[in-house]
Design an enzyme around this catalytic site. Structure first.
Site, PDB file in Angstrom:
ATOM      1  N   PHE A   1      53.314  40.494  31.393  1.00  0.00           N
ATOM      2  CA  PHE A   1      53.489  39.853  30.228  1.00  0.00           C
ATOM      3  C   PHE A   1      52.858  38.225  30.193  1.00  0.00           C
ATOM      4  O   PHE A   1      52.646  37.738  31.283  1.00  0.00           O
ATOM      5  CB  PHE A   1      55.206  39.540  29.918  1.00  0.00           C
ATOM      6  CG  PHE A   1      55.532  40.898  29.417  1.00  0.00           C
ATOM      7  CD1 PHE A   1      55.489  41.340  28.212  1.00  0.00           C
ATOM      8  CD2 PHE A   1      56.367  41.599  30.568  1.00  0.00           C
ATOM      9  CE1 PHE A   1      56.045  42.824  27.950  1.00  0.00           C
ATOM     10  CE2 PHE A   1      56.946  42.747  29.999  1.00  0.00           C
ATOM     11  CZ  PHE A   1      56.665  43.412  28.900  1.00  0.00           C
TER      12      PHE A   1
ATOM     13  N   HIS B   1      48.143  48.152  20.383  1.00  0.00           N
ATOM     14  CA  HIS B   1      48.940  47.145  21.267  1.00  0.00           C
ATOM     15  C   HIS B   1      49.046  47.575  22.897  1.00  0.00           C
ATOM     16  O   HIS B   1      49.618  48.695  23.003  1.00  0.00           O
ATOM     17  CB  HIS B   1      50.222  46.845  20.747  1.00  0.00           C
ATOM     18  CG  HIS B   1      51.095  45.785  21.533  1.00  0.00           C
ATOM     19  ND1 HIS B   1      51.160  44.572  21.493  1.00  0.00           N
ATOM     20  CD2 HIS B   1      51.812  46.236  22.521  1.00  0.00           C
ATOM     21  CE1 HIS B   1      51.923  44.050  22.520  1.00  0.00           C
ATOM     22  NE2 HIS B   1      52.364  45.085  23.341  1.00  0.00           N
TER      23      HIS B   1
ATOM     24  N   CYS C   1      57.106  43.877  21.055  1.00  0.00           N
ATOM     25  CA  CYS C   1      55.808  44.305  21.077  1.00  0.00           C
ATOM     26  C   CYS C   1      55.436  44.900  19.614  1.00  0.00           C
ATOM     27  O   CYS C   1      54.070  44.722  19.528  1.00  0.00           O
ATOM     28  CB  CYS C   1      55.453  45.310  22.173  1.00  0.00           C
ATOM     29  SG  CYS C   1      55.903  44.515  23.941  1.00  0.00           S
TER      30      CYS C   1
END
Length: 653
Positions: free
Chosen positions: A479, A569, A428
């Site tokens: 995801f 993020h 990530c």
């Protein structure tokens, strides 16, 4: 440079925006003692084939620092007496000749000066000059008197003044070191903070030839103090030139440090794993697909196991939520489809080695998605693919030799001389890590344009659904897949390029003893990931100290958090929620991150591209007069646990 009264600072800033990028700087310094520390700092070389007329004592040093061509000139020694050729005549002549020969984009006149304590000046203070004028050209005839004073404004640099924390003041110039009563009266009329023997002369020539000029003056003596001027000047000269060199170095670093994302253009990959580039969203969630697959494996029968999977699915779909927004329909461009299962039926059977099959699918899929994203990015950028000089490719979804960077370069038609960097398995944090690497490349390669591409697919870690492993549904719900691309470079070309962000400072920080919090293993059945439940807490406990390191560079504190933008993020809703609470952020500060998570899920390295795109969209919708969030942070967290962060400035406001 403009005559006094011919335009406000705001008008000059507008002019600044229309100027060509700065690639060549001329530093004009009066004395060798002042010049040599700067020469040594930038490792400049003396010109052995002088560009100046034969017989003059003028000296030129030159070299390249980062992406800037630097020329430093000083008038040299008087040929008869052997002392520095100080004063307005020498300064005017050498400035004129240097501009004609070297065609600089910007002039920096740096030197020592006397300061006035009544105006707040102290020894070693460094002033960025706003206005310059003469104090010894007294012509008491209407209009000629204004010509004699020759008042001019220096080139307006409000961001430079703010960022380097310099003092601001006005400069008065004359050909005498001491100060007569008549000079004093003129200096008072000029409202001068400092006085020197060159500045106004350099300003006159720069204005005549239309070259922007700024003036940096370091105080060696206090003119209205108790000590004799000449004595105090000589006593402090060596120490003050060190302060002057440091200020000049900071200014050059500021000018050369404009690292821009020229374009951020996410594209969300192919609708199927065959890589057909279609920027469309998948309407079904991966969770629903897994439930459907489970039912297929049970021949469509509704058993206790399938009903339990339904319950677990509803539970995990709101995993870690409790926020205003959860996760909805993450993009799934490499999803398990009937077509894939017909070709690779072993993927639906647990315990069978399938790493080869997965890589056969993923290696091609991520390359095709990266090609699609990169082409879209380059098209919006507006320049030719042949202008790409470097490439950074990020993916945790493929493994091969040669790497996907070579296949991406070939698919885009990049030159074989394009310099490539491949970042594998950064998870990530990969997107921000790639941005950091691209920034470093741009900084150290003048004129470069760096393509950053990211591409991910979750099929590399797909597991057949099992009620014995309900935790796997977290990954299914959370995801997503896709690709993103950016172009990074310095000194954007006017009209052709429109910079979106300035990348100011990038850092990375590893948290010791957290290796197991994000644990990924490449096994015979693909990649197996385990996320510790305490992961959000670990990030919450360490985020504040990490942010302080970054924002301190710009002189910001935690009191400025809600004046900044936040491009984070979105590892998951819990991470965003805990960050928001720990940093006491306003509810809208993480909107872009939550939108990206809602629409596309956590797409690993790609997601930061989506967040930045949403942020730009929201910025452009802001009403006129809304609070400007020019400074901000770009953040991501990945295996390690590793924190990646960039202090940036939003240029779209």
């Amino acid at each position: 440079m403009a005559p006094h009264g011919e335009g406000s600072e705001e008008a000059m800033v507008v002019q600044d925006e229309n100027r060509k990028p700065i690639s060549s700087i001329l530093i004009v310094i009066a004395m060798q003692t002042e010049a040599m520390p700067v020469v040594n700092k930038f490792q400049l070389k003396e010109d052995l084939d002088p560009v100046f007329p034969k017989g003059v004592p003028w000296v030129r040093y030159h070299g390249i620092y980062k992406d800037l061509h630097i020329n430093l000139v000083w008038p040299g020694k008087d040929l008869t007496l052997g002392v520095d050729s100080v004063g307005t005549i020498s300064a005017s002549l050498v400035t004129y000749a240097a501009i004609q020969a070297l065609q600089p984009d910007l002039i920096i006149n740096a030197g020592t000066a006397g300061g006035f304590k009544v105006k707040g000046a102290c020894i070693s203070d460094v002033f960025l000059v706003s206005d310059v004028a003469f104090h010894d050209r007294r012509i008491p005839i209407p209009v000629f008197d204004l010509y004699g004073v020759g008042s001019r404004q220096s080139f307006s640099t409000p961001n430079l003044l703010k960022e380097l924390n310099l003092k601001a003041g006005k400069l008065s110039t004359g050909d005498s070191l001491d100060m007569s009563p008549q000079d004093e009266a003129s200096i008072v009329a000029n409202e001068a903070t400092v006085k020197d023997m060159e500045g106004a002369a350099v300003a006159y020539v720069a204005d005549l030839l239309k070259v922007p000029a700024i003036f940096i003056k370091a105080v060696t003596d206090i003119v209205d103090g108790d000590k004799p001027t000449a004595e105090e000047f000589l006593q402090n000269l060596s120490a003050v030139t060190a302060a002057l060199e440091q200020a000049v170095a900071q200014i050059v670093d500021f000018i050369s440090g404009k690292f821009h994302i020229i374009l951020v253009a996410p594209i969300f990959g192919a609708a199927h794993v065959n890589g057909a580039a279609r920027a469309e969203r998948c309407n079904n969630t991966r969770l629903q697909q897994c439930q459907h697959l489970f039912q297929q494996r049970n021949h469509g029968e509704r058993t206790d196991r399938t009903r339990r999977l339904d319950i677990e699915g509803q539970s995990w779909q709101s995993y870690n939520s409790g926020s205003r927004q959860g996760i909805s329909s993450p993009a799934s461009h490499a999803r398990i489809s009937d077509e894939i299962l017909n070709k690779y039926p072993e993927l639906a059977i647990e315990g069978i080695p399938t790493i080869k099959q997965r890589l056969d699918i993923c290696n091609d899929a991520v390359t095709q998605m990266a090609i699609g994203a990169s082409r879209a990015c380059i098209k919006k950028w507006g320049r030719s693919v042949s202008d790409i000089t470097h490439m950074v490719y990020v993916s945790s979804s493929e493994a091969r030799l040669p790497g996907g960077d070579l296949y991406l370069a070939g698919g885009l038609g990049l030159s074989p001389e394009t310099q490539r960097v491949m970042l594998y398995f950064s998870g990530c944090s990969g997107g921000v890590a790639g941005l950091r690497v691209a920034k470093d490349i741009a900084e150290n390669n003048p004129g470069s344009r760096v393509l950053l591409a990211t591409s991910e697919t979750t099929i590399i870690g797909f597991k057949p659904p099992s009620v014995d492993r309900p935790y796997d549904l977290v990954g299914v719900a959370l995801f997503g897949d896709g690709a993103g691309a950016m172009v990074i470079g310095t000194n954007p070309v006017p009209v052709t390029e429109s910079p979106l962000f300035e990348l100011h400072t990038a850092i990375q920080n590893f948290l010791p003893n957290t290796e197991k919090a994000i644990d990924g293993r490449l096994t015979e059945e693909g990649i197996s990931f385990k996320l510790a439940r305490e992961l959000p807490q670990i990030i919450e406990d360490n985020i504040e100290g990490f942010c302080h390191k970054l924002i301190g560079v710009a002189g910001l504190t935690d009191k400025d958090y809600n004046k900044m933008f936040w491009a984070v993020h979105p590892g998951g809703p819990a991470i965003l929620n805990r960050m928001e609470k720990r940093l006491d952020l306003l509810p809208d500060k993480l909107n872009a991150s939550r939108r990206a998570l809602m629409d596309y899920g956590n797409a690993s390295s790609n997601t930061i591209v989506y967040v930045l795109e949403y942020m730009i969209e929201e910025t452009r919708k802001m009403k006129a007069g809304a609070a400007n969030c020019d400074w901000g942070l770009i953040l991501a967290f990945g295996p390690g646990i590793t924190f990646e962060g960039i202090l940036a400035r939003n240029l779209t406001i």
